[in-house]
Design an enzyme around this catalytic site. Structure first.
Site, PDB file in Angstrom:
ATOM      1  N   TYR A 130      -0.077  -0.022  10.273  1.00 27.96           N
ATOM      2  CA  TYR A 130      -0.366  -0.322   9.253  1.00 27.96           C
ATOM      3  C   TYR A 130       0.583  -0.492   8.543  1.00 27.96           C
ATOM      4  CZ  TYR A 130      -2.971  -1.522   4.999  1.00 27.96           C
ATOM      5  OH  TYR A 130      -3.910  -1.878   3.745  1.00 27.96           O
ATOM      6  N   SER A 184       0.633  -1.324   0.200  1.00 31.20           N
ATOM      7  CA  SER A 184       0.284  -0.092  -0.564  1.00 31.20           C
ATOM      8  C   SER A 184       0.429   1.417  -0.134  1.00 31.20           C
ATOM      9  CB  SER A 184      -0.914   0.132   1.604  1.00 31.20           C
ATOM     10  OG  SER A 184      -0.893   1.382   1.886  1.00 31.20           O
TER      11      SER A 184
END
Length: 334
Positions: A202, A176
């Site tokens: 994350y 990501s």
């Protein structure tokens, strides 16, 4: 699968790899004219979102697709829809909870060593607060990285068998843009001492996904296995369901600043399929792809708003990749 050229498998090269695909390309664009009959593919997190679309597209192209899912009921429903919409054989559904080492081990045992050609490490988790596994591991790192690390390690022989069978096997790690927020904090992987920030947790897990691909290619290239990382871009999926108001506000601000624009699932999964089937990545690994192309590298202190399509140095560093590999191997083996 597209036949692989016969040149030696390599690690990242100086010149960036380009393909005919762009941010607007779809999964059907990438797979147009490609016959994946005889290809065995595992897609984690395949009951919804990007994983669902990735598995659907592979199935439509003739691959023997396995949906590795935590929610088997949802996976079975997805498999039924894929078979109906593609006219192909119904994908197999197998349970897999990446945060549970026993579940990963059962999945590997069930697979049983059959030659495997594609492993798509797609599943991902976002938490709104600190959650831990029974081992005390921070849940995002445990699920997004350690679970996939254990899965790929357990399937190495199957991937090597697939590589021998079809002149190469590939692993795709879904990362990501968030990786640009943080590298891997080896001194406090599980937020035992530093204040917990779900966004940083994350980000760390997404950097770890990329480092895995770098190390896996280095260690397994002799088996004919290459691993690459992809950034699908901004896609509205169930991944955002646990976002805190702060996380949602951050995402909205990034969109307003032009850091990304939302894609459809078909567009987001397209880059995954570029890494999975495009001839440009058949025998080279350790790359980070964005919008169907290899991304350019930016310094670790680069501003995300100025480099929305780059990859930070800390996500491709071979020394960090080897260090993370050793740490991960020790954790999952304990």
């Amino acid at each position: 699968m597209v036949p692989a050229p016969r040149d030696p498998i390599t690690t990242p090269i100086t010149k960036l790899i380009t393909t005919p695909f762009t941010a607007s390309s779809t999964t059907d664009d990438v797979l147009r004219g490609i016959d994946l009959s005889g290809v065995r593919a595992i897609v984690t997190g395949a009951s919804s979102g990007l994983g669902l679309e990735t598995a659907r597209a592979l199935t439509a192209a003739g691959a023997e697709t396995v949906l590795a899912v935590r929610n088997v009921e949802a996976g079975e429903a997805a498999a039924e829809r894929m078979a109906a919409s593609t006219g192909r054989a119904r994908p197999r559904v197998l349970p897999l909870d990446l945060a549970d080492r026993a579940s990963v081990a059962r999945f590997v045992e069930t697979w049983g060593g059959r030659p495997l050609h594609l492993l798509i490490n797609n599943a991902g988790l976002v938490t709104g607060g600190l959650e831990r596994t029974p081992e005390g591991w921070e849940l995002q790192f445990a699920t997004n990285h350690l679970g996939h690390f254990a899965l790929a390690s357990g399937l190495r022989e199957a991937l090597a068998g697939g590589a021998a069978e079809r002149d190469g096997a590939r692993i795709v790690a879904v990362s990501s843009t968030a990786h640009m927020r943080a590298g891997v904090d080896f001194d406090d992987l599980h937020f035992d001492r530093r204040p917990y920030d779900p966004q940083l947790a994350y980000a760390q897990s997404k950097t770890a996904n990329s480092l895995f691909a770098v190390a896996a290619t280095h260690r397994w290239a002799s088996d004919g296995i290459v691993a690459n990382t992809v950034n699908p871009g901004g896609v509205a999926t169930g991944l955002q369901r646990n976002f805190t108001p702060r996380q949602k506000a951050s995402l909205d601000a990034a969109e307003a600043a032009g850091v990304f624009t939302y894609k459809t699932a078909e567009q987001g999964a397209a880059t995954t399929l570029v890494a999975a089937v495009a001839p440009e990545f058949a025998r080279t690994g350790g790359h980070y792809l964005d919008d169907g192309q290899e991304a350019y590298t930016v310094p670790n202190d680069a501003d995300l708003a100025e480099h929305p399509h780059g990859v930070k140095e800390w996500a491709l560093d071979p020394e960090l990749a080897d260090r993370l590999w050793d740490v991960s191997a020790d954790l999952v083996a304990a």
